[in-house]
Enzyme design. Structure first.
Site: not given
Ligand SMILES: *Cc1c(COP(=O)(O)O)cnc(C)c1O
Length: 362
Positions: A103, A173, A197
């Site tokens: 990511w 993030d 999530k």
């Protein structure tokens, strides 16, 4: 209805049963309006109350005051990979990125299309088994910001102590670990996270940012991509994902009722400890991907001796009622995503299953 599966999906993921029950009870008639919330205007008093409450709850849980803004956007964390540099990476500046997994890499690639990006540290050469160590991080003298990924959902690698960035704005993030435990949010100029999530269903993207930092972005980028636009409009600039924010608000209330971030943090540590113990006590049958110093409390990633063993493990797990344990297609192996709504009991049952499988097959 009793829960019949143990849901270890990486995202969209497990939600707290009381949240689903309440949403079901209110689905046809939202609080006496005679309409579903799905049918209500985002300008209605009902939705404005949900929007305001969810923002206040997020600030309350994180101990943030009026100098921070909470925004509910769309486009996922993936849009944030572009929105962050669009707003804060000016032509004459450079941004520092810390890479600890896939990511982070995606964030770096998007920012690189928009401005000058420096990889201030990366653990790619180590196979992304840990976060960068203090001595490895070389920040630019005048970074527009420093960006990191607090929890790498695919590799199962999590920061456990924030790097010292001096006065540089720190952006994170936190898609897969926001509100999983206590957080010193004031260290951050901006935090973003897709809700799906750890915090709710897909649809809403949460941005938490220092108001003064948002004001530094230029007015020359399209309004929809400017944080200041959404801050000014209290996340009602255009139609927000109303049902997603509604479920987020119910989830935030559930977090409060569970005892807030300290209680969830303790529970998440216990959950992760039971799975890592199953790995460490297997005599080498299971091999954790992350080094112990960077083990994620949210995504537990591990390999078995062979891919045939992994297939057999996943088949047996499916038959036993476990869902979502296959590792990300880019990495293989096994990944147990154990977000806030996963119970201690669910992790204990999986740990017992792992022990039993290793004894039979090991
Ligand atoms: C899932 C994930 C993303 C991508 O989120 P989308 O909402 O699909 O854009 C980005 N970063 C991390 C850490 C993630 O876990």
């Amino acid at each position: 209805m009793a829960q019949t599966v143990y849901n270890f999906n990486p995202g969209p993921a497990i939600l707290p049963p009381p949240v689903l029950a309440e949403a079901q009870a209110e689905l046809r008639d939202y609080r006496g309006t005679g309409m579903s919330l799905l049918e209500l205007s985002h300008r209605s008093a009902e939705y404005e109350a949900i929007n305001a409450k969810a923002q206040a709850r997020l600030k309350g849980l994180l101990g943030l005051g009026d100098d921070y803004r909470v925004l509910f956007l769309q486009g996922g964390a993936s849009l944030q990979f572009a929105m962050v540099p669009l707003n804060f990476l000016r032509p004459d500046t450079v941004a520092d990125y810390l890479a600890s997994g896939s990511w982070s890499e995606k964030a770096v690639a998007e920012a690189g299309l928009l401005g000058e990006v420096r990889l201030a540290a990366s653990t790619q050469a180590d196979g992304y088994r840990r976060t960068p160590r203090a001595g490895e991080i070389a920040l630019s003298a005048h970074s527009a910001y420093v960006h990191l990924t607090s929890n790498e959902t695919i590799h199962g690698v999590q920061w456990h102590a924030w790097p010292d960035c001096g006065e540089r704005p720190l952006i994170a993030d936190m898609s897969s670990d926001l509100l999983s435990g206590p957080l010193d949010a004031r260290r951050f100029a901006l935090i973003y996270a897709g809700a799906q999530k750890n915090l709710g269903p897909a649809g809403a993207t949460i941005v938490i940012a220092r108001a003064a930092f948002l004001d530094t972005a230029p007015q020359t980028i399209p309004a929809i991509l400017r944080y200041a636009t959404h801050a000014k409009a209290h996340s009602l600039y255009n139609t927000p994902p109303t049902f997603s924010v509604y479920l987020l608000n119910l989830t935030l209330r559930w977090i409060e009722a569970e005892g807030g971030l300290p209680a969830l943090g303790a529970r998440n540590r216990a959950k992760a400890a039971s799975l890592y113990a199953a790995i460490d006590d297997s005599g080498g049958f299971y091999r954790g991907h992350a080094l112990p110093e960077s083990r994620s409390l949210m995504n537990v990633t591990f390999r078995l001796p062979s891919e045939a063993d992994e297939r057999a493990f996943l088949d047996a797990a499916t038959a036993a009622g476990f869902v979502g344990l296959a590792g990300h297609r880019s990495l293989g192996g096994v990944r147990a995503s154990i977000y806030n709504a996963m119970t201690v009991e669910g992790c204990a049952v999986l740990a017992a299953f792992m022990g039993e499988f290793a004894r039979r097959r090991g």
